[in-house]
Design an enzyme around this catalytic site. Structure first.
Site, PDB file in Angstrom:
ATOM      1  N   ASP A   1      42.752  41.825  41.670  1.00 54.08           N
ATOM      2  CA  ASP A   1      41.410  41.616  41.106  1.00 54.08           C
ATOM      3  C   ASP A   1      41.268  42.465  39.828  1.00 54.08           C
ATOM      4  O   ASP A   1      40.226  43.062  39.568  1.00 54.08           O
ATOM      5  CB  ASP A   1      40.307  41.963  42.114  1.00 54.08           C
ATOM      6  CG  ASP A   1      38.943  41.413  41.677  1.00 54.08           C
ATOM      7  OD1 ASP A   1      38.880  40.678  40.668  1.00 54.08           O
ATOM      8  OD2 ASP A   1      37.948  41.735  42.351  1.00 54.08           O
TER       9      ASP A   1
ATOM     10  N   ASP B   1      35.246  32.425  40.780  1.00 50.77           N
ATOM     11  CA  ASP B   1      35.281  33.873  41.022  1.00 50.77           C
ATOM     12  C   ASP B   1      34.487  34.675  39.996  1.00 50.77           C
ATOM     13  O   ASP B   1      34.396  34.326  38.821  1.00 50.77           O
ATOM     14  CB  ASP B   1      36.707  34.412  41.052  1.00 50.77           C
ATOM     15  CG  ASP B   1      36.714  35.879  41.456  1.00 50.77           C
ATOM     16  OD1 ASP B   1      36.292  36.167  42.587  1.00 50.77           O
ATOM     17  OD2 ASP B   1      37.083  36.732  40.628  1.00 50.77           O
TER      18      ASP B   1
ATOM     19  N   HIS C   1      37.216  46.195  31.667  1.00 47.96           N
ATOM     20  CA  HIS C   1      35.937  46.253  30.950  1.00 47.96           C
ATOM     21  C   HIS C   1      36.058  47.279  29.835  1.00 47.96           C
ATOM     22  O   HIS C   1      36.921  48.164  29.883  1.00 47.96           O
ATOM     23  CB  HIS C   1      34.804  46.670  31.892  1.00 47.96           C
ATOM     24  CG  HIS C   1      34.442  45.631  32.896  1.00 47.96           C
ATOM     25  ND1 HIS C   1      33.847  44.445  32.562  1.00 47.96           N
ATOM     26  CD2 HIS C   1      34.603  45.608  34.248  1.00 47.96           C
ATOM     27  CE1 HIS C   1      33.649  43.725  33.658  1.00 47.96           C
ATOM     28  NE2 HIS C   1      34.107  44.402  34.697  1.00 47.96           N
TER      29      HIS C   1
ATOM     30  N   ASN D   1      36.431  32.900  35.048  1.00 44.03           N
ATOM     31  CA  ASN D   1      35.126  33.348  34.523  1.00 44.03           C
ATOM     32  C   ASN D   1      35.260  33.860  33.087  1.00 44.03           C
ATOM     33  O   ASN D   1      34.922  34.980  32.751  1.00 44.03           O
ATOM     34  CB  ASN D   1      34.497  34.423  35.433  1.00 44.03           C
ATOM     35  CG  ASN D   1      35.394  35.614  35.654  1.00 44.03           C
ATOM     36  OD1 ASN D   1      36.600  35.539  35.488  1.00 44.03           O
ATOM     37  ND2 ASN D   1      34.789  36.725  36.032  1.00 44.03           N
TER      38      ASN D   1
ATOM     39  N   HIS E   1      39.801  38.851  47.586  1.00 42.52           N
ATOM     40  CA  HIS E   1      39.488  40.275  47.775  1.00 42.52           C
ATOM     41  C   HIS E   1      38.710  40.615  49.042  1.00 42.52           C
ATOM     42  O   HIS E   1      37.583  41.063  49.004  1.00 42.52           O
ATOM     43  CB  HIS E   1      38.775  40.856  46.549  1.00 42.52           C
ATOM     44  CG  HIS E   1      37.747  39.957  45.922  1.00 42.52           C
ATOM     45  ND1 HIS E   1      36.664  39.466  46.601  1.00 42.52           N
ATOM     46  CD2 HIS E   1      37.650  39.480  44.651  1.00 42.52           C
ATOM     47  CE1 HIS E   1      35.932  38.732  45.783  1.00 42.52           C
ATOM     48  NE2 HIS E   1      36.516  38.705  44.594  1.00 42.52           N
TER      49      HIS E   1
ATOM     50  N   HIS F   1      41.881  38.871  36.006  1.00 41.85           N
ATOM     51  CA  HIS F   1      40.927  38.435  34.975  1.00 41.85           C
ATOM     52  C   HIS F   1      41.513  38.788  33.612  1.00 41.85           C
ATOM     53  O   HIS F   1      41.547  39.943  33.228  1.00 41.85           O
ATOM     54  CB  HIS F   1      39.574  39.120  35.170  1.00 41.85           C
ATOM     55  CG  HIS F   1      38.919  38.765  36.461  1.00 41.85           C
ATOM     56  ND1 HIS F   1      38.076  37.681  36.606  1.00 41.85           N
ATOM     57  CD2 HIS F   1      38.994  39.326  37.703  1.00 41.85           C
ATOM     58  CE1 HIS F   1      37.655  37.591  37.856  1.00 41.85           C
ATOM     59  NE2 HIS F   1      38.194  38.587  38.548  1.00 41.85           N
ATOM     60  N   LEU F   2      42.001  37.749  32.903  1.00 43.31           N
ATOM     61  CA  LEU F   2      42.604  37.999  31.577  1.00 43.31           C
ATOM     62  C   LEU F   2      41.553  38.017  30.474  1.00 43.31           C
ATOM     63  O   LEU F   2      41.838  38.427  29.351  1.00 43.31           O
ATOM     64  CB  LEU F   2      43.685  36.953  31.277  1.00 43.31           C
ATOM     65  CG  LEU F   2      44.972  37.073  32.103  1.00 43.31           C
ATOM     66  CD1 LEU F   2      45.945  35.958  31.733  1.00 43.31           C
ATOM     67  CD2 LEU F   2      45.634  38.442  31.913  1.00 43.31           C
ATOM     68  N   ARG F   3      40.342  37.554  30.790  1.00 43.69           N
ATOM     69  CA  ARG F   3      39.170  37.659  29.905  1.00 43.69           C
ATOM     70  C   ARG F   3      39.182  36.759  28.678  1.00 43.69           C
ATOM     71  O   ARG F   3      38.185  36.651  27.991  1.00 43.69           O
ATOM     72  CB  ARG F   3      38.962  39.113  29.427  1.00 43.69           C
ATOM     73  CG  ARG F   3      38.806  40.136  30.547  1.00 43.69           C
ATOM     74  CD  ARG F   3      37.596  39.872  31.395  1.00 43.69           C
ATOM     75  NE  ARG F   3      37.310  40.984  32.307  1.00 43.69           N
ATOM     76  CZ  ARG F   3      36.615  40.847  33.435  1.00 43.69           C
ATOM     77  NH1 ARG F   3      36.143  39.660  33.790  1.00 43.69           N
ATOM     78  NH2 ARG F   3      36.377  41.894  34.194  1.00 43.69           N
TER      79      ARG F   3
ATOM     80  N   HIS G   1      35.002  33.771  46.158  1.00 43.49           N
ATOM     81  CA  HIS G   1      34.504  35.144  46.101  1.00 43.49           C
ATOM     82  C   HIS G   1      33.366  35.159  47.119  1.00 43.49           C
ATOM     83  O   HIS G   1      32.261  34.744  46.835  1.00 43.49           O
ATOM     84  CB  HIS G   1      34.002  35.414  44.670  1.00 43.49           C
ATOM     85  CG  HIS G   1      33.151  36.633  44.518  1.00 43.49           C
ATOM     86  ND1 HIS G   1      33.504  37.684  43.706  1.00 43.49           N
ATOM     87  CD2 HIS G   1      31.954  36.969  45.037  1.00 43.49           C
ATOM     88  CE1 HIS G   1      32.556  38.614  43.743  1.00 43.49           C
ATOM     89  NE2 HIS G   1      31.600  38.199  44.532  1.00 43.49           N
TER      90      HIS G   1
HETATM   91 ZN   LIG Z   1      35.574  38.153  42.854  1.00 41.70          ZN
END
Ligand SMILES: [Zn+2]
Lengths: 427, 312, 182
Positions: A306, A153, A310, A95, A233, A63-65, A180
């Site tokens: 994964d 995901d 945060h 996401n 995952h 997740h590179l955000r 997911h």
């Molecule tokens: Zn996930």
């Protein structure tokens, strides 16, 4: 472009069945040759004596955000964390905000990665428009723009009909569907694995069945549609059994797991520390044993992190309120080496395979090898020096690691992406 | 007896002798509550903050009375009626409270683990007044004191806890406390209200109330949160009451001299009949009285570590 | 904290004689037993108060009410003092208002225990007078408090301890001086 010769390292390249001392010669950003005692002239010599030289690692669950959550991570910081962990290719999850549900976002990420990134970035497109789980996104267009897989995901596809149609449609476009796997009703706002540990801590539980039920549904739909289906995952013993059966039947089903699912269990959750909170949650010791066994037996195809950064505010709070997810790029190889290879669950070359060629194959990218002519993505690891994990040294913006303070071996020394040195430890 | 810990967070972490000390001290404080001046100067000049993030009149009033009888200054912080916590993180809230130079923080929170998190972040004494489904240690202690007074001992008794075990912090504290003091604990609930892995806590698990009550010394009835019906945890209140409501008729299965306890507030006619609640076996009023004494004892014992202004 | 006994300064007979004399002095000063109550400070003061009550009864033929105080909650050193046992209960089976209270303790030292006891008694009511009876006065007062009745003055150094032992609690009646080894 200059040339580099990596000398006398222990080269592990599962794609080419290399596992022994050799040199790697790089020129113009490509691998030119791998072999013993190469007699070539290079602009730069790197002495890798006593070190492990591998294809750059490939992590297909990151997740590179960016865009939308740049306070958690950016393409720049996330890819820097990647190369610091020896990872040279990442598939980034959709996401974001806006989510990667149309071509424009795919192009945005690719161009940002080219300008500011430190490694190769492969976007995963959304299954559904706006990631709402209702209507299929423009799958064909996403593929054309460069998406390497489809996933919502962060959330499952609860609607079975949508999943069926997406699988059918994705098959036509030769895209893997990554789910997911979680039944949100069964999860019922849980925050950790349901069992003795959640009972003692008084935290709402997520039953193992919440994942397993969805894996079962998706395997049945994959069988019906013939689609390529990948379990993100994977964390439960039940899921392992289902994937085992699916493979026996010859279905196009693959699975990944993450380092925390074989190195930590729900009993590891102490002091309500939210750096142990992720989804799926840390499972029971029985599940952990099953995941290790599945890695050994090849039921699990690859390892992915994964990586879910945060901000500290989202983690230093009530366990119930804390965000799900942990960072993993910078500890990926060290936890794999110290907690999978050293205890003898898998061999070093098998571990490298799980981190390079296997994930590349799942998303269909030509990465994870040292074959002649491919992009020169190389990582060098030191497997002898023990070092403590210190989250404050992370390149990632996220500090949310359950491994902080662990003594591990298997730290990245040097990372080369397309023939350029992108990371050197201590610099 | 030396009191080492700064906080009271769980009964899980206390030893039998520490529990013994609290109960003995509480007995002395019961005498203070019978005086005409029901007040001693033991905590004079100390500031006790009652930080209740969840409404609970009973526990708050009990702590408030306990602190007042020890001559402490009391600050009530209820988040529902305060600007604290709206958009504010837990750490911000704690900093605000700490800036008021407090000595003790009594915390009630809907999220499990919050008192422990706060205790790790502050020098002030933290007392858990109930966190999520986790623990409610002072309730557990007052229940132990009541049982000890009524039965003369705790060791060797059989205590049956009936009701929503899954969502009960009272059940968890009692299980830990009773087992440490040598009692045998049974839990009785429908399968839907029995948490996974509870048997690993060393309790006997029952789903049939009549069997669970057999030869029981103490019948401990938990409050049923009626809204859980909407979550399909039991079909109707009526059926729950038929299967798990404690009535005088069913109480006959327990020992002749069995006592009945309830942490309050009761749903009369649901988990407990009025006949039982007001009957000779009921020690429910005694539990309330003991609540003040136990909380006085806890505040008194924990104040040993003076926290403010001593770093110099 | 352990201590090494240096000298026995009162034996059982000495204690007996001192208490008899104090009983007589109490009666003499108060002109009889009217409104008189005895309150011992737990734990050894309580024992001594009970013995004084017996002696007064044998002299006057009438019972004097006897109570006991646990002053733990009134101490002024609760910040630093870790109690070595759970506090006991205060037992005053009478109203102190209008009474002449004879407060009984084993050793008078800094005066802080007496201060705590006086404060506690006052929370129970308004006695007409409080008088202090002690078996031993060892000096080193920190408060303006003096004893009305003293069994024996024992000058001591602050490094020493004066220990009163009573049959009921310690199996033997005696007063000893000990070296405190902290
Ligand atoms: Zn996930």
């Amino acid at each position: 472009m200059k040339s580099i010769l990596i000398q006398n390292g222990h080269v592990v390249d599962p794609a080419n069945q290399i596992d022994g001392e050799a040199d790697v010669f790089i020129q113009d950003g490509k691998i030119v040759k791998v072999g013993k005692g190469l007699k070539v002239k290079a602009d730069q010599l790197i002495n890798a004596k006593g070190k492990i030289v591998t294809p750059g690692l490939v992590d297909i669950h990151v997740h590179l955000r960016e865009p939308g959550f740049e306070y958690k991570e950016t393409i720049a910081s996330g890819t820097l964390a990647a190369v610091a962990g020896g990872v040279t290719s990442v598939a980034c999850m959709p996401n974001t905000n806006p989510p990667i549900d149309d071509q424009a976002i795919v192009y945005f990420i690719k161009s940002k990665a080219e300008k500011e990134g430190h490694c190769h970035v492969f976007p995963v497109g959304c299954i559904s428009k706006r990631r709402e789980g209702a209507e299929m996104s423009e799958v064909g267009e996403l593929k054309k723009a460069g998406a390497v897989g489809l996933s919502d995901d962060g959330a499952p596809i609860m609607n079975a009909e949508l999943m069926r149609r997406v699988m059918e449609y994705a098959k036509m476009h030769d895209l893997v569907v990554i789910d997911h796997c979680e039944d949100m009703d069964l999860s019922n706002n849980g925050v950790m694995n349901e069992g003795h540990a959640s009972t003692v801590l008084g935290l709402r539980g997520i039953p193992a069945a919440s994942e397993t039920v969805m894996v079962a549904r998706n395997i049945l739909l994959a069988e019906m549609t013939g689609a390529k289906f990948h379990v993100a995952h994977m964390s439960t013993a039940g899921s392992v059994e289902l994937v085992r059966q699916a493979k026996k039947k010859g279905l196009n089903v693959t699975a990944e797991t993450a380092p925390h699912y074989w190195s930590l269990s729900d009993k590891s959750i102490k002091n309500y520390n939210a750096n142990f909170k992720m989804n799926p949650p840390l499972r029971s010791e029985e599940d952990v044993a099953a995941i290790r066994k599945a890695l050994k037996e090849g039921i699990i195809d690859c390892i992915a992190t994964d990586h879910a950064p945060h901000s500290s505010t989202e983690k230093q709070c009530e366990f119930d309120e804390a965000a799900f997810g942990i960072v993993g790029l910078e500890t990926l190889f060290a936890v794999t080496y110290s907690h999978l290879v050293e205890p003898g669950v898998v061999s070093l070359s098998r571990a490298i395979e799980l981190l390079t060629t296997a994930p590349s194959k799942i998303v269909g990218i030509n990465k994870g090898t040292l074959s002649e002519g491919v992009d020169a993505d190389v990582a060098i690891f030191d497997i002898t020096t023990e070092k403590k994990v210190d989250v404050n040294q992370f390149k990632s913006k996220g500090r949310n690691s359950p491994f902080n303070g662990w003594n591990l071996r298997g730290w990245c020394e040097l990372t080369i992406v397309s023939g350029e040195i992108k990371f050197k430890s201590g610099e | 007896m030396t009191w080492k810990s700064k906080d009271l967070l769980t009964l899980e972490e206390l030893s039998a002798s520490e529990i013994q000390t609290i109960l003995d001290t509480a007995s002395s404080f019961k005498e203070v509550s019978t005086r005409s001046v029901k007040k001693v100067p033991a905590l004079r000049g100390r500031t006790v903050v009652l930080f209740f993030q969840e409404p609970s009149t009973r526990t708050r009033v009990s702590f408030e009375l306990a602190a007042k009888r020890l001559s402490a200054d009391i600050l009530n912080v209820q988040t529902a009626s305060s600007s604290l916590v709206k958009g504010e993180t837990l750490i911000d809230t704690l900093k605000t409270l700490e800036s008021m130079t407090i000595d003790a923080l009594v915390v009630r929170h809907k999220c499990s683990g919050v008192p422990l998190m706060l205790a790790n972040m502050t020098n002030a004494t933290v007392i858990n007044a109930g966190d999520g489904f986790h623990e409610h240690p002072t309730q557990g202690l007052l229940d132990l004191l009541t049982i000890r007074e009524q039965k003369g001992k705790i060791e060797g008794l059989t205590v049956t806890i009936i009701g929503d075990i899954t969502h009960s912090r009272v059940a968890r504290s009692n299980i830990h406390g009773l087992q440490k003091m040598g009692a045998k604990v049974r839990v009785c609930a429908p399968t839907t209200l029995m948490p996974m892995g509870i048997e690993k806590m060393g309790v006997e698990v029952y789903h049939d109330l009549d069997k669970a009550l057999k030869d029981t010394d103490v019948v401990y009835v938990l409050r049923l949160q009626l809204e859980r019906q909407k979550k399909n945890l039991f079909p109707t209140i009526r059926e729950y009451s038929i299967l798990y409501g404690v009535t005088n008729e069913r109480l006959k299965r327990a020992k002749k001299d069995a006592i009945v306890m309830h942490p309050g507030p009761m749903n009369r006619g649901v988990e407990i009949s009025s006949g039982v609640a007001d009957g000779p076996a009921s020690v429910i009023d005694e539990q309330v009285t003991n609540g003040v004494a136990v909380r006085m004892a806890v505040l008194y014992l924990l104040k040993g570590e003076k926290t403010q202004g001593e770093n110099a | 904290m352990t201590s090494k006994v240096k000298a026995v300064v009162m034996e059982a007979k000495d204690i007996e004689r001192a208490l008899t004399r104090i009983a007589h002095e109490i009666l003499e000063r108060n002109k009889g037993i009217k409104d008189l109550v005895l309150i011992g400070i737990k734990s050894r003061g309580e024992v001594l108060a009970e013995r004084l009550a017996v002696k007064i009864k044998s002299i006057e033929g009438t019972e004097v009410p006897c109570g006991a105080l646990d002053i733990t909650f009134y101490r002024d050193d609760t910040d630093t003092h870790q109690p070595d046992k759970a506090p006991e209960q205060t037992e005053l089976p009478f109203d102190v208002t209008g009474k002449k209270v004879i407060l009984v303790d084993d050793v008078l030292y800094t005066g802080r225990s007496a201060r705590a006891a006086i404060d506690e008694i006052i929370d129970f009511g308004r006695p007409t007078a409080i008088q202090l009876a002690v078996l031993v006065d060892r000096g080193h007062r920190e408060f303006p408090i003096h004893a009305d009745y003293v069994g024996k003055n024992i000058p001591s150094s602050a490094k020493e301890e004066v220990l009163v032992r009573v049959k009921e609690r310690d199996g033997k009646d005696e007063v000893v001086i000990a070296e405190s080894e902290k």
